[in-house]
Every structure is written in C-alpha cells, then in structure tokens.
Scaffold this motif. Structure first.
Motif, PDB file in Angstrom:
ATOM      1  N   LYS B  20       0.830  -1.203   0.000  1.00  0.00           N
ATOM      2  CA  LYS B  20       0.000   0.000   0.000  1.00  0.00           C
ATOM      3  C   LYS B  20       0.867   1.257   0.000  1.00  0.00           C
ATOM      4  O   LYS B  20       0.358   2.368   0.048  1.00  0.00           O
ATOM      5  CB  LYS B  20      -0.889   0.023   1.244  1.00  0.00           C
ATOM      6  N   THR B  21       2.160   1.069   0.026  1.00  0.00           N
ATOM      7  CA  THR B  21       3.086   2.187   0.200  1.00  0.00           C
ATOM      8  C   THR B  21       4.187   2.184  -0.855  1.00  0.00           C
ATOM      9  O   THR B  21       4.416   1.185  -1.537  1.00  0.00           O
ATOM     10  CB  THR B  21       3.758   2.091   1.586  1.00  0.00           C
ATOM     11  N   SER B  65       3.091  14.566   8.791  1.00  0.00           N
ATOM     12  CA  SER B  65       1.682  14.267   9.066  1.00  0.00           C
ATOM     13  C   SER B  65       0.818  14.667   7.886  1.00  0.00           C
ATOM     14  O   SER B  65      -0.075  13.910   7.475  1.00  0.00           O
ATOM     15  CB  SER B  65       1.189  15.035  10.300  1.00  0.00           C
ATOM     16  N   MET B  66       1.078  15.833   7.317  1.00  0.00           N
ATOM     17  CA  MET B  66       0.274  16.288   6.181  1.00  0.00           C
ATOM     18  C   MET B  66       0.444  15.351   4.986  1.00  0.00           C
ATOM     19  O   MET B  66      -0.446  15.214   4.160  1.00  0.00           O
ATOM     20  CB  MET B  66       0.644  17.733   5.790  1.00  0.00           C
ATOM     21  N   TYR B  68       0.130  12.346   4.941  1.00  0.00           N
ATOM     22  CA  TYR B  68      -0.515  11.122   5.428  1.00  0.00           C
ATOM     23  C   TYR B  68       0.426  10.260   6.272  1.00  0.00           C
ATOM     24  O   TYR B  68       0.542   9.053   6.075  1.00  0.00           O
ATOM     25  CB  TYR B  68      -1.120  10.320   4.268  1.00  0.00           C
ATOM     26  N   GLY B  69       1.088  10.932   7.200  1.00  0.00           N
ATOM     27  CA  GLY B  69       1.937  10.185   8.114  1.00  0.00           C
ATOM     28  C   GLY B  69       3.079   9.480   7.410  1.00  0.00           C
ATOM     29  O   GLY B  69       3.407   8.342   7.741  1.00  0.00           O
ATOM     30  N   ILE B  92       2.101   6.682   1.381  1.00  0.00           N
ATOM     31  CA  ILE B  92       0.951   5.882   0.949  1.00  0.00           C
ATOM     32  C   ILE B  92       0.785   6.034  -0.568  1.00  0.00           C
ATOM     33  O   ILE B  92       0.941   7.123  -1.108  1.00  0.00           O
ATOM     34  CB  ILE B  92      -0.324   6.399   1.658  1.00  0.00           C
ATOM     35  N   PHE B  96      -4.979   5.210  -2.615  1.00  0.00           N
ATOM     36  CA  PHE B  96      -5.673   5.009  -1.334  1.00  0.00           C
ATOM     37  C   PHE B  96      -6.031   6.335  -0.664  1.00  0.00           C
ATOM     38  O   PHE B  96      -6.697   6.367   0.355  1.00  0.00           O
ATOM     39  CB  PHE B  96      -4.818   4.178  -0.379  1.00  0.00           C
ATOM     40  N   GLU B 100      -4.243  11.838  -4.712  1.00  0.00           N
ATOM     41  CA  GLU B 100      -3.243  12.876  -4.469  1.00  0.00           C
ATOM     42  C   GLU B 100      -1.853  12.231  -4.541  1.00  0.00           C
ATOM     43  O   GLU B 100      -1.556  11.313  -3.781  1.00  0.00           O
ATOM     44  CB  GLU B 100      -3.486  13.446  -3.060  1.00  0.00           C
TER      45      GLU B 100
END
Lengths: 428, 419
Positions: B20-21, B65-66, B68-69, B92, B96, B100
């Motif tokens: 997923k990454t 964090s912005m 998506y961690g 990410i 998902f 973006e």
C-alpha cells in the motif's frame, strides 16, 4: 461464507462461523508469497477465576497459568509441534496478553499441512507432571529476564498501580512462586474451559484461496468431537476504581524513567462507537503530546523529555488506559509538566483546530500502512471488542472524526482520579 | 537493473503493486573507519530531527503528518568494511488517498532535508547540534540497561579488540561523539555528500521514469568511487575471556567463534544451514538442548555474519549454570561436526531457511535492502537461486563447516546479589 469488500482498503475479508462455533476469517493478499495464520482464544492472564465448563463451583488458578498453558501446548507425547511445523517449512510461535492467547505460524509452502498442524496442536492438550515441572525452569528464566528489564518493570508496574485489586496487577507470566503451584490438572481444566472452538477464532491472511482454505479447516474440524458450547463464566473481583497514585522503584539503571498511566474510569461505548472512541482518544493524545504539539517541542527544548518519550492507547476486554513513558534526568519535572498538560487538555485541544487535519491524515496513513504486514493485520484483528466493526473499518471511522469528537472523548476519558505515576530511579 | 544517474550514483527502482506504500532510501556509502562511523551516527541523529526548511521536530513532524503520516528516518548501517548513512521515507500509494500524488512531495522533502541542513556560519546550528549530541549520549547510556544488547556489545569488543571499527556499536561510541564539533561535522557532511557512492532505491507502484523526473533537481554530480572490498576476513587470535558482575537476576553467556566463510562465497550456503542447525532456528540443537531438554535458559541461539566470518552465540541463564551451559554448547558443536543429527532435523532446518528467505519477498524494507546490497556487491542472487543453493547443501557439507568453527571469545555477565 460471508464476504465483505472494503473499497477504501482494496481488501476483501471472507468469514464463516463453523458449526462447532469456531470463527474463521480469511484475507487473500495478491502478490504475497507467504501465508500467516493465527488462532486465538479469548483467554489471557486476567482470566484466573472462572466456573469450569460442565462445573458448578468457581475455581481460582495460579497467576501466569494462561501463559504457562501457551508454552506447554507445543509439547506432545511423542513430538513437539514446533518440529511438525518445521517439517512443513512453517515457522511457529505463540503469545499471551492480558485477555488473549494466540498461536501462529507463517509459511511460504504447505499451507494446508501447516493449518492442520495449528488446529491439531491447539486442540489436543498433553500435560504430564514431568513436562510441567520442566517448563517451570524455562519460564522462571523468562520471568527473571523481564525483571532485569527496566522498561518491562515500568510498564507492568504502571498497570499494577492502575488496577491494584484486579488480576491485571499480576504479570502475564506470573511469578516464580505462583507458577510453582501449577499442576497438569489445572492446565487441562483451563484448556477445557477456554479452548472450546466457540471461544476461539482463526485468522488466515496472505497467499490463499478462500474456498479451498475454508474447506480444509471444515474437514479438520468436523472430524473432531467437542463438548456442547456453554457461555464462559468468568469471576472478577468487585469493580473498584482504586488507583495507586505514586510509586518509586530503585533498580540498577543508567537513567531514571518516568511512566504516567491514565485509567479510563468511564464506561466504554459498544460496537463501532467503541472504535470511534479509541481513534478519537488517539488523535487527542497526538494533538496534546505528539511530535506536532507545541508542548512537545517546548518540553523537548527544555530537556524535560527526549526522543525516548512515547505513549500508547490501550483498549481491551474490561479495561482501557493510556500509558506515557520516557527517560528523564529529572523525573519530577517530567511528571509535573505532563500532568499540567493533561490538566489543561480541554483548553489546549480547543486551540488545536488548525492541526487537526494533519493528525487525522497521519492516522489514516498509519492504518493503511499496517495493511502491508500480514502479521499486523492478523494480530490486531479483534472480532469481539468492537461488535460488528473491526480494524477494517478504522480508516472510514478516522475520516469521519471531527475536532468535537476528539474533545468530547478526551474529556470523558480523563480524570484526575485515574492517574498514576511510576518512577524508576538508579539504585540497587 | 540499476540505472547510473552519474558516476558513482545509482538508481534502483523495484516496481510492485504488492504494497500500500512506496518506500524510498537514499544511501551515502564509503569504506568505514571508527571515527567516520561515529560521525555518521551523530549526523543521523541531527538530520533526522532538523533541517533549514524544517528547523524543529514539530515543523518536520507537521510536514510528515500532512503527507498522510509519511515515515522518515536517518540511520547508519555497516556491511563488512563498508558503512552507510541512510535516509528513508515511506508514503501511501496515491490511489488510497484519493489520487493525491505524494511521490514528488516525498522526493522534494528528502532533497530538502539532505541538502539543506540547519546551519549557521559554516557549522551545524549550535543549539540544535548541542541538544542532539546530548540526546544521543544519553541514549547511549540508557542502552546499557538492555542487558542482551550490553552483553553482545561487550563480546564484540572482546572479539574485535584489534579492529575498533567492528567493535563499535552501530549506536555509536559516547567518547568519540563527545569530541565532535559542529563545524567539523558540517565539513565532513559536505564531503560525504560530494564524494560518497550514492544509492537511491525505491520499491512500490512507481516506474523508473517517474523517479528520474522527480530527481531532476538533485545535485547528483559524478564522483570517483573506488571498487573496494566489502568482506572483512578476521585473522585467528588467542581465545579471550571476560567475566563481569552486575546486580541482575539473569546472567548472560555470550560466545564468539570465527567461521571463515563469507557472504556468497563458495561455502556460504553450507554455513547458513550449519547455523540453522546449530542455533539459528527454534528447531536448532542449542534451542533443543539448552532450553527444551535441560531447561537452562529462556533463550539460547546463534547468529552468523558472512561479512566478517563470525558466529555468535547468546544465552540468558542462571549464574550457577555457566559451566553446564558452556559444556552443552560445546557438545552441540561437536555433535554437528560428528554428523549426530537426524535427516528429519536437517530437512526441517532447510525448509525453515527457505521459508525465511521467501518471506522476505513480502517485506518492502527487505526488498529495498537486498537491492542496495546487490548493487554494493555487484552480484545478485534472487530468492529462487538462493533456495536452489540451500537445497544442494548436504549433511556432510554441514559437518565440514562445523569443523571450521574456532572459539575466539567468551563473555559472561554474571548476575549477583539476586533478590
């Protein structure tokens, strides 16, 4: 077989409850080479007192028995289950928590044979006086190893301070004294009561075909006889909200360690609302004390906390708490500073709106990333704690959270009466 | 196949939709020495927490964090004679998070933290430098509370007493770190960026073309990279022993052996099977005999490092059992050398090793790491080839390996005043 597709995760979860009560979950993962299976009983270190299956009188067993049972399940009359897994190329292990015991394997070949080995060894107990006594030496070494480990002492010490009159206060492995009392009959009794298929689940993830895998499991289970399932009667000490406020322990450590535990004295909601509660609480603590929080930076720059600082939100059957820990040259300054932030949590959160989106995104990303790991998925999955909801609903729950949910949950959770401080300071 | 972006600069993209990454590492690699190792460890601590664009942990954490961690880390690795400073980040996959794309943002972020550190007057900014140095030294101190780590480190200092580069922990040496100045370290860092071999490795749902485009603004100039050795062949020495007392409940007995077999050398796969049989798996002779049969330990295992030809044994035992455990370990070594093990156990070990190797294909981090290492060694052994090699190992091969094992160092951390 039920089938549920989670489009935001790109995952499809298959599930079925067998006629003997065993709950089976199957999650195929395209592209993966191995399969990972974990078989879990809803039985952990806190379940020391209960009414045995087919019994009428409550019994209380020695602390550490669930963990002892976990160790002893592997040994059989003429073989060790480890070796059977290894024969089929499987790598096996097990672990015990406060509320669960899990047996697992991972394998890139022979899924069917390894699954059968798992089901068979967990459902076929074999204990003798001799094998039980032999294990006391091994577990004794394990207990001593953890007694020398200051992080483990800090964590379990804090849990014991939060729940001083509950079985949670006992170490998961028990003590050398308590395990010395364990006899084969105790283990058989615990197994008979808690390892009934209706108290267990099986989660298989990775390279697998759902229909074929379920057929293997069904064939294995239908060839075995089990007693009629009956609800498990656990006996818990009277509910008490007593918390030990402060404890200091001397150990030969290089630096002092401070741990602050917060016990939730509130009643948890049920079902998906509970998952929402957990995620809101987690976002709340990130906003208050995570690396993006201004307070974090100010304490860091003053040298009151350092990179060792961290916290954990823990929610389990019968208990929920937050544990915050770090090394600190001045543990009192650490405690004063963190307690002050908790004291003003609601006001602080009210001014944190502009950081909400960032922590929300972070939580979404971190949940999505955990779906890379077969172990993380299967180990974190709990099909009873959140009713019909589970880990698979977490991304959508987090997406729907608002700043108000966070403020409300944190203020519901936090209470001065639930806070306990544990220090570990250098000394013999 | 890795693509050369400039002399000494390699890009290796592993396209896969399994995860997923998207995971990316940027490694600066050079032949190691003891001072350079400590320099890099302090650099890792400093660069992980600050840069010109993100001067505080908070600003850095806010950025991650912005995204998506997104994860971000800087760490130091050592493969034999080579050492590396690694910047890594994981994001990410865009589909998902509503399409973006974070890839360019991650690549730009890495460029910013690598090439624009927080400096003042040609030195690392003094307040941040001082704090991070202090934090690292405090951390090193508290690492000694982990007695398994401590015992392993003490053994390493005994075994490599003539080679301080190998004796130094990958977490650093407090004394050396204490002496490094902000100005010196900045100069060293600039030199490292300009002269070290660079390996950029990416695994995930991306193409090489995506990366070449994203990396267009990086200062990846040509550099002279000598083709140097990775393997270190430690000479045989006299056996050394050390016992130390500490107030502990559990004692630790750690033993180092020389096993002159090297990574991807002719006997390498035989040594892997030997180690699996001796102590490297839960079905091994050490686990069976020290723990299961004699109930003397919670853990008893061995590990083989093919980059230095080292076999290490570690056990956690009761202080009164030191000599008994030593004898049992020695007996197991002799038993392997004499071929006293069943076909069944041998086959189990082989199956377990194959399971372990194939399982690494499911770890993005392992894929990235293996690709980097293959490039560093200019050789490649994929999982299928590895499995084929392991399957060719015979019982007799393993007995021959056992005969090459030479005892070199024993460290005993003795628990005293146990309550």
């Amino acid at each position: 077989m039920k089938q549920k597709h989670y489009s935001d995760l790109g995952e499809t979860l298959y599930s079925e409850t067998l006629s003997n009560g065993l709950r089976v979950y199957l999650l195929p993962k395209t592209g993966f080479h191995k399969s990972y299976a974990v078989m879990t009983t809803d039985y952990g270190s806190i379940d020391q007192s209960f009414v045995p299956l087919n019994g009428s009188k409550p019994v209380t067993q020695p602390a550490g028995i669930a963990h002892f049972l976990e160790h002893k399940m592997f040994e059989k009359a003429d073989h060790d289950a480890f070796d059977t897994f290894a024969h089929f190329g499987g790598s096996s292990n097990a672990f015990t928590s406060f509320t669960h015991t899990s047996y697992l394997f991972s394998a890139t070949h022979n899924l069917k044979e390894n699954l059968e080995t798992l089901l068979d060894f967990v459902q076929d107990p074999y204990f003798t006086e001799q094998t039980v006594n032999k294990e006391k030496g091994i577990i004794g070494q394990e207990i001593q190893m953890y007694e020398d480990d200051p992080n483990s002492r800090a964590y379990f010490g804090t849990i014991a301070n939060l729940y001083p009159d509950q079985p949670l206060a006992d170490d998961i492995a028990g003590s050398i004294e308590s395990i010395s009392q364990i006899k084969p009959a105790d283990l058989y009794l615990a197994h008979e009561t808690f390892y009934h298929p209706s108290n267990m689940s099986l989660f298989v993830v990775g390279r697998l075909d759902p229909a074929e895998t379920l057929a293997w499991i069904q064939a294995n289970q239908s060839a075995k006889q089990f007693a009629q399932p009956a609800p498990i009667k656990r006996i818990l000490p009277p509910a008490s909200q007593q918390v030990i406020k402060h404890k200091r322990l001397s150990m030969p450590v290089e630096r002092p360690k401070a741990t602050i535990g917060i016990r939730g004295l509130d009643d948890l909601p049920t079902g998906i609302e509970r998952l929402k509660y957990e995620d809101a609480l987690s976002l709340g603590f990130t906003l208050l004390l995570g690396e993006t929080a201004p307070d974090f930076l100010s304490l860091y720059d003053k040298g009151i906390i350092d990179d060792s600082f961290g916290y954990n939100i823990e929610l389990q059957r019968g208990a929920h708490h937050v544990i915050m820990a770090g090394e600190a040259d001045d543990p009192e300054a650490f405690e004063t500073a963190v307690l002050d932030i908790l004291d003003h949590a609601t006001e602080k959160l009210a001014t944190a709106k502009d950081r909400f989106e960032a922590v929300q995104r972070e939580a979404i990303g971190s949940t999505l990333s955990s779906f890379n790991s077969l172990e993380a998925i299967a180990n974190q999955f709990d099909d009873r704690l959140y009713g019909e909801a589970s880990l698979f609903d977490e991304v959508s729950v987090i997406k729907a959270l608002t700043m108000n949910d966070v403020i409300q949950t944190v203020s519901q959770f936090l209470s001065t009466a639930g806070i306990s401080v544990q220090e570990i300071v250098p000394g013999d | 196949m890795p693509k050369q972006l400039a002399k000494g600069v390699w890009l290796n993209v592993i396209p896969t939709t399994q995860f997923k990454t998207i995971s990316m590492t940027v490694d600066f690699i050079a032949p190691g020495n003891v001072q350079e190792l400590s320099n890099r460890i302090l650099l890792a601590q400093l660069l992980e927490t600050s840069s010109a664009e993100y001067p505080t942990q908070t600003s850095l954490a806010q950025k991650l964090s912005m995204m998506y961690g997104a994860s971000f880390g800087v760490n130091v690795f050592r493969y034999g004679l080579q050492e590396g400073l690694r910047f890594s980040s994981t994001i990410i996959n865009d589909h998902f998070i509503g399409g973006e794309s974070l890839l360019n943002e991650m690549v730009d972020f890495l460029q910013s933290v690598i090439y624009r550190p927080l400096i003042r007057d040609d030195a690392f900014e003094p307040t941040t430098f001082g704090r991070q140095k202090q934090n690292l030294i405090s951390y090193l101190k508290s690492l000694n509370d982990d007695k398994q780590y401590y015992a392993e480190q003490q053994l390493s200092e005994l075994y490599f007493k003539n080679e301080p580069f190998f004796a130094t922990s990958l977490y650093g040496d407090a004394q050396t770190i204490e002496a490094i100045s902000a100005k010196q370290l900045y100069a060293i860092y600039q030199k490292m960026l300009a002269t070290n071999e660079v390996q950029i490795t990416v695994a995930g749902d991306v193409t090489e073309a995506d990366l070449i485009q994203a990396l267009a603004n990086w200062q990846l100039d040509d550099r002279q990279v000598a083709d140097v050795a990775v393997i270190y062949r430690r000479p045989e020495t006299e056996v050394v022993s050390k016992t130390e007392g500490q107030p502990l409940q559990q004692s630790k007995l750690n033993i180092a052996y020389r096993l002159p077999v090297y990574y991807r050398g002719s006997d390498f796969y035989k040594a892997l099977v030997f180690n699996g049989l001796f102590g490297g798996t839960p079905i091994s002779m050490l686990f069976k005999n020290v723990r299961e049969k004699n109930s003397l330990a919670y853990y008893a295992s061995s590990r083989f490092d093919g980059f230095t030809g080292t076999l290490l044994v570690q056990t956690g035992i009761d202080q009164s059992n030191e000599s008994a455990v030593k004898s049992i370990i020695q007996e197991q070594l002799e038993a392997v050398a004499d071929g006293q093990f069943s076909d069944e156990v041998f086959n189990q070990v082989v199956a377990s090793l194959i399971n372990g190797r194939e399982s690494r294909l499911d770890s993005q981090r392992a894929l990235v790491n293996q690709a980097m290492l293959d490039q560093l060694l200019h050789s490649q052994v994929d999982a299928a080839e590895w499995v084929k090699q392991i399957k060719q190992v015979t019982k007799e091969d393993v007995t021959k390996i056992a005969k090459q094992v030479q005892l070199q160092a024993i460290y005993f951390l003795k628990g005293e005043d146990a309550k």
